[in-house]
Scaffold this motif. Structure first.
Motif, PDB file in Angstrom:
ATOM      1  N   LYS A   1     -41.323   6.919  21.754  1.00  0.00           N
ATOM      2  CA  LYS A   1     -40.228   5.767  21.436  1.00  0.00           C
ATOM      3  C   LYS A   1     -40.315   5.265  20.047  1.00  0.00           C
ATOM      4  CE  LYS A   1     -43.160   2.249  23.666  1.00  0.00           C
ATOM      5  NZ  LYS A   1     -43.123   1.220  24.873  1.00  0.00           N
ATOM      6  N   ILE A   2     -39.352   4.426  19.705  1.00  0.00           N
ATOM      7  CA  ILE A   2     -39.270   3.820  18.290  1.00  0.00           C
ATOM      8  C   ILE A   2     -38.258   2.674  18.460  1.00  0.00           C
ATOM      9  CG2 ILE A   2     -37.303   5.494  17.983  1.00  0.00           C
ATOM     10  CD1 ILE A   2     -38.141   5.482  14.935  1.00  0.00           C
ATOM     11  N   SER A   3     -38.414   1.765  17.526  1.00  0.00           N
ATOM     12  CA  SER A   3     -37.656   0.550  17.934  1.00  0.00           C
ATOM     13  C   SER A   3     -36.388   0.741  17.149  1.00  0.00           C
ATOM     14  CB  SER A   3     -38.544  -0.543  17.126  1.00  0.00           C
ATOM     15  OG  SER A   3     -38.515  -0.693  15.617  1.00  0.00           O
ATOM     16  N   TYR A   4     -35.519  -0.134  17.465  1.00  0.00           N
ATOM     17  CA  TYR A   4     -34.032  -0.052  16.812  1.00  0.00           C
ATOM     18  C   TYR A   4     -34.123  -0.371  15.170  1.00  0.00           C
ATOM     19  CZ  TYR A   4     -32.162  -1.019  21.441  1.00  0.00           C
ATOM     20  OH  TYR A   4     -31.758  -1.017  22.527  1.00  0.00           O
ATOM     21  N   ASP A   5     -34.826  -1.255  14.719  1.00  0.00           N
ATOM     22  CA  ASP A   5     -35.031  -1.633  13.400  1.00  0.00           C
ATOM     23  C   ASP A   5     -35.637  -0.362  12.575  1.00  0.00           C
ATOM     24  OD1 ASP A   5     -34.436  -4.312  12.870  1.00  0.00           O
ATOM     25  OD2 ASP A   5     -36.162  -5.047  14.006  1.00  0.00           O
TER      26      ASP A   5
ATOM     27  N   ARG B   1     -24.531   3.241  12.880  1.00  0.00           N
ATOM     28  CA  ARG B   1     -23.888   2.307  13.286  1.00  0.00           C
ATOM     29  C   ARG B   1     -24.006   2.349  15.067  1.00  0.00           C
ATOM     30  NH1 ARG B   1     -17.947   3.527  11.454  1.00  0.00           N
ATOM     31  NH2 ARG B   1     -17.340   2.160  13.160  1.00  0.00           N
ATOM     32  N   SER B   2     -24.233   3.505  15.498  1.00  0.00           N
ATOM     33  CA  SER B   2     -24.457   3.670  16.994  1.00  0.00           C
ATOM     34  C   SER B   2     -25.972   2.886  17.063  1.00  0.00           C
ATOM     35  CB  SER B   2     -24.733   4.794  17.499  1.00  0.00           C
ATOM     36  OG  SER B   2     -25.810   5.703  16.885  1.00  0.00           O
ATOM     37  N   VAL B   3     -26.908   2.891  16.236  1.00  0.00           N
ATOM     38  CA  VAL B   3     -28.166   2.141  16.436  1.00  0.00           C
ATOM     39  C   VAL B   3     -28.159   0.837  16.551  1.00  0.00           C
ATOM     40  CG1 VAL B   3     -30.682   2.014  15.878  1.00  0.00           C
ATOM     41  CG2 VAL B   3     -29.482   4.189  15.425  1.00  0.00           C
ATOM     42  N   GLU B   4     -27.266   0.533  15.421  1.00  0.00           N
ATOM     43  CA  GLU B   4     -26.923  -1.225  15.276  1.00  0.00           C
ATOM     44  C   GLU B   4     -26.151  -1.791  16.405  1.00  0.00           C
ATOM     45  OE1 GLU B   4     -24.829  -3.333  11.253  1.00  0.00           O
ATOM     46  OE2 GLU B   4     -24.385  -1.322  11.904  1.00  0.00           O
ATOM     47  N   LEU B   5     -25.234  -0.970  17.052  1.00  0.00           N
ATOM     48  CA  LEU B   5     -24.455  -1.322  18.143  1.00  0.00           C
ATOM     49  C   LEU B   5     -25.396  -1.485  19.520  1.00  0.00           C
ATOM     50  CD1 LEU B   5     -21.566  -1.794  18.929  1.00  0.00           C
ATOM     51  CD2 LEU B   5     -21.409   0.309  19.774  1.00  0.00           C
ATOM     52  N   GLY B   6     -26.417  -0.255  19.644  1.00  0.00           N
ATOM     53  CA  GLY B   6     -27.630  -0.292  20.736  1.00  0.00           C
ATOM     54  C   GLY B   6     -28.524  -1.603  20.547  1.00  0.00           C
TER      55      GLY B   6
ATOM     56  N   ASN C   1     -27.775  -4.595  19.165  1.00  0.00           N
ATOM     57  CA  ASN C   1     -26.997  -5.704  19.504  1.00  0.00           C
ATOM     58  C   ASN C   1     -26.583  -5.884  20.846  1.00  0.00           C
ATOM     59  OD1 ASN C   1     -27.072  -6.215  16.784  1.00  0.00           O
ATOM     60  ND2 ASN C   1     -24.774  -5.372  16.510  1.00  0.00           N
ATOM     61  N   HIS C   2     -26.494  -5.053  21.747  1.00  0.00           N
ATOM     62  CA  HIS C   2     -26.252  -4.975  23.070  1.00  0.00           C
ATOM     63  C   HIS C   2     -27.474  -4.733  23.831  1.00  0.00           C
ATOM     64  CE1 HIS C   2     -22.135  -4.834  21.269  1.00  0.00           C
ATOM     65  NE2 HIS C   2     -21.789  -5.760  22.185  1.00  0.00           N
ATOM     66  N   ASN C   3     -28.530  -4.212  23.294  1.00  0.00           N
ATOM     67  CA  ASN C   3     -29.915  -4.064  24.018  1.00  0.00           C
ATOM     68  C   ASN C   3     -29.378  -2.611  24.999  1.00  0.00           C
ATOM     69  OD1 ASN C   3     -32.341  -4.867  24.281  1.00  0.00           O
ATOM     70  ND2 ASN C   3     -31.390  -7.058  24.475  1.00  0.00           N
ATOM     71  N   VAL C   4     -29.004  -1.625  24.267  1.00  0.00           N
ATOM     72  CA  VAL C   4     -28.691  -0.533  24.909  1.00  0.00           C
ATOM     73  C   VAL C   4     -29.985   0.650  24.713  1.00  0.00           C
ATOM     74  CG1 VAL C   4     -27.174   1.567  25.359  1.00  0.00           C
ATOM     75  CG2 VAL C   4     -26.076  -0.626  25.270  1.00  0.00           C
ATOM     76  N   ASP C   5     -30.743   0.849  25.590  1.00  0.00           N
ATOM     77  CA  ASP C   5     -31.785   1.954  25.391  1.00  0.00           C
ATOM     78  C   ASP C   5     -30.983   3.329  24.918  1.00  0.00           C
ATOM     79  OD1 ASP C   5     -33.783   0.275  25.763  1.00  0.00           O
ATOM     80  OD2 ASP C   5     -34.372   0.901  27.885  1.00  0.00           O
ATOM     81  N   ILE C   6     -31.270   3.938  23.972  1.00  0.00           N
ATOM     82  CA  ILE C   6     -30.750   5.284  23.660  1.00  0.00           C
ATOM     83  C   ILE C   6     -31.777   6.079  23.563  1.00  0.00           C
ATOM     84  CG2 ILE C   6     -29.708   6.314  21.711  1.00  0.00           C
ATOM     85  CD1 ILE C   6     -28.746   3.536  20.514  1.00  0.00           C
ATOM     86  N   MET C   7     -31.436   7.419  24.450  1.00  0.00           N
ATOM     87  CA  MET C   7     -32.580   8.349  24.329  1.00  0.00           C
ATOM     88  C   MET C   7     -31.986   9.596  23.744  1.00  0.00           C
ATOM     89  SD  MET C   7     -35.204   9.662  25.986  1.00  0.00           S
ATOM     90  CE  MET C   7     -36.002   8.763  27.501  1.00  0.00           C
ATOM     91  N   VAL C   8     -32.885  10.127  22.734  1.00  0.00           N
ATOM     92  CA  VAL C   8     -32.457  11.279  22.093  1.00  0.00           C
ATOM     93  C   VAL C   8     -32.938  12.439  22.505  1.00  0.00           C
ATOM     94  CG1 VAL C   8     -32.488  12.520  19.578  1.00  0.00           C
ATOM     95  CG2 VAL C   8     -32.286   9.899  19.806  1.00  0.00           C
ATOM     96  N   LEU C   9     -32.239  13.508  23.093  1.00  0.00           N
ATOM     97  CA  LEU C   9     -32.921  14.534  23.704  1.00  0.00           C
ATOM     98  C   LEU C   9     -32.014  16.004  23.075  1.00  0.00           C
ATOM     99  CD1 LEU C   9     -31.825  13.084  27.273  1.00  0.00           C
ATOM    100  CD2 LEU C   9     -34.152  14.112  26.708  1.00  0.00           C
ATOM    101  N   SER C  10     -32.546  17.224  23.511  1.00  0.00           N
ATOM    102  CA  SER C  10     -32.159  18.302  23.328  1.00  0.00           C
ATOM    103  C   SER C  10     -31.099  18.913  24.371  1.00  0.00           C
ATOM    104  CB  SER C  10     -33.326  19.367  22.871  1.00  0.00           C
ATOM    105  OG  SER C  10     -32.740  20.674  23.207  1.00  0.00           O
TER     106      SER C  10
END
Lengths: 404, 404
Positions: free
Chosen positions: B195-199, B215-220, B222-231
């Protein structure tokens, strides 16, 4: 000065060079002082490319997803035409079916237009913009879904827009320069018609003349929209499709046309009971097969032969259905004949002239062309003949009725 | 059980075969009992094909017509994915940006998302449908015009949809299987982060790591959306981009990254007057050139050297602008240097650890790598070095800060 709606098909916008040519034709119209709305089809080949992608996934695709997909073809060609105008210094905007409020009945892949809320177009006219509209597509407001009008639907889009805007004329640009008294490739002396009535054009369109889509003519007739068929390649007068007038009635036959896309099916020895025809044709209709000419031969021994024509592409399915019917009703068998053609003469003048059909039959008989089936309407007579006589019949009838 | 938003890029939907693979991944998620909304990009190559058509007409195209045109790419790929699911027996619908109510600020070709009115998606969920959403596009409600989010905007679409649906997670499927401590092609011992922090992700994204759009990270965030990067190619755990937690702070450096896409410009002997920096950078900004690192050297004789970096693609335009500035303010001249790279270390742990920057400078000095420029933030230190030292610097820093 007024409002002109134009329409260009897929071939006319088939390359960037052709798109620029279309933009020049539109600009010329604008220079004459008209407000211009122009409906365009997808670049030629694009709709097929998209459908093939879908078929690669599943030949039995969802009509809803088909509509979402193929509507992108027109949505891509319209901004290319708009950009060409902008680059020539003419303010233009492209608009999708949704953006112009092309309201349909929601049937996917074969919608009918219910209304055109042309507010956006009128707004753009006020700003001095030319509107380039994606044809073939609309929206079903209850679901917000994209719907398409069936292939060739851009003609219908254009006439609907013309009706909504109360346009002076709807100009349909194609690769032919108008409507002819017969196919010029068959008849040397075929003449371009200056004008033709909606009724005659409707008959010609459904009899196989591919200039205009029947539904667009119907819509034009219902809303009194003058439709001009023109060439996008040459700048010369076309054919006006309009209300019937007294000039038109003086011509008995306006056009001669043949259709080789039909095949004949005969169900032999059908028991001659009441309701049997209804039983047969209900079953065929429920398989989505369109039947054209129907002939019931005089019966003997309480039996009768029932013949009808279908589109050649439907022949295999139709014989399958008929074989089932034969079993159910106890008929003798099914005969299929692909080698036929339907030859027709069309003209509003027939209403006030007698003996036209008789003359047609005599002309064919004199030339040893056997008539297999006959069907007539108020303004047309069609005869089904052997396919090999198709061109000969057209020439004979054109010479006698049109050239005389 | 809950709501999952997924996103697949252009390569993942680049062919019918790959589209079917994507459908299988979505179906698997559905089988786990989730409501699934999936954002897709255009098939790889399609956006470029469309842009090239437009450029063939006019390299200076209208941004509005660009949006009408390129939005068709995603609008075509989404029904193909939906059809694949339908054919597998999973009910699915494709939806455009307009249909899901993706509201933007109306700036053509580079819009920001203002709101997502996800009513339609929720309705489809109630019907049991999987939603396949065209990414990258939205609508400006005041005009009804289609707007796009700028290239790579589908990541942002997906996070915005996840925020609107209050989804459990937004899964971004790419051709890498997560976020690494460094580029594995450069650093052998680079590790995938759990895992990694938004910042941190924001810093990495803007520093040149191409996994996610900033921009997607920034939006995540601001809205506290967990983003998972996957293959999208292999089924293995990815990297979760989420809120900072106490674990994360214990790691000083989370990632090491280099960016070779920058060039350095120096304006020599700038008169050291108040307001001169503002004058220079206002003029550069008005030419739409983004400036990154800025360094003002100590002046002598009332003059100072002003250095800054720009994107390599902007270098020619930037030097042109700077030459004008030189004349206006009476500076000595402009020097451009393309052979630079920016090497950065990123980590939220830096906040609570001292001496990190000093250690970085020492490490580079010990290896005879000269530092040309320095810039820092609370959670990162960047050094501009000669381009040829870029990989070496990354390896040294990774070994000392991450592997140690």
């Amino acid at each position: 000065m007024g409002i002109v709606v134009m329409k260009f098909g897929g071939t006319s916008v088939g390359s960037i060079e052709r798109i620029k040519n279309v933009a020049r034709i539109i600009a010329k119209k604008r220079d004459q002082g008209h407000d211009v709305a122009c409906v365009v089809s997808a670049m030629s080949g694009e709709t097929d490319r998209l459908i093939n992608l879908l078929k690669e996934i599943d030949p039995k695709f969802s009509p809803r997803e088909y509509d979402q997909l193929v509507s992108t073809g027109e949505q891509a060609s319209s901004p290319l035409v708009a950009q060409s105008l902008i680059s020539m210094g003419y303010p233009a905007v492209s608009l999708t079916g949704i953006q112009i409020g092309m309201i349909t009945n929601g049937v996917h892949s074969n919608s009918r237009i219910m209304d055109v809320k042309a507010d956006r177009i009128k707004e753009e006219f006020k700003k001095g913009n030319i509107c380039i509209i994606a044809g073939f597509q609309g929206i079903f407001p209850e679901s917000g879904d994209i719907t398409t009008l069936g292939r060739g639907g851009s003609d219908t889009s254009a006439v609907a827009v013309a009706a909504a805007l109360k346009a002076n004329v709807c100009e349909i640009y194609t690769d032919v320069d108008g409507v002819y008294t017969a196919d010029p490739r068959i008849v040397k002396h075929a003449k371009k018609l200056e004008k033709i009535s909606y009724d005659e054009m409707l008959e010609l369109a459904s009899l196989g003349a591919k200039v205009l889509q029947s539904r667009s003519v119907e819509l034009g007739m219902n809303h009194n929209v003058d439709i001009m068929v023109l060439s996008s390649l040459e700048d010369k007068p076309g054919t006006l499709v309009t209300k019937e007038d007294s000039d038109m009635e003086q011509v008995v036959v306006t056009g001669v046309v043949s259709d080789k896309n039909q095949a004949k099916i005969t169900i032999a020895a059908v028991p001659d009971n009441p309701g049997i025809a209804s039983k047969i044709f209900t079953k065929i209709a429920s398989s989505n097969i369109n039947v054209d000419v129907i002939v019931q031969n005089v019966g003997k021994d309480g039996n009768t032969d029932m013949s009808f024509t279908v589109q050649k592409t439907d022949l295999l399915r139709a014989t399958d259905v008929c074989n089932e019917i034969v079993k159910e009703i106890g008929a003798k068998g099914v005969l299929a004949d692909e080698n036929i053609a339907k030859v027709s003469i069309v003209g509003v003048g027939m209403r006030s002239h007698t003996g036209v059909a008789a003359k047609m039959f005599s002309l064919l008989a004199e030339n040893n062309i056997n008539i297999k089936m006959i069907t007539t309407s108020e303004i047309k007579v069609s005869c089904v003949v052997e396919e090999k006589f198709s061109e000969l019949a057209v020439r004979i009838l054109h010479e006698a009725f049109v050239e005389a």
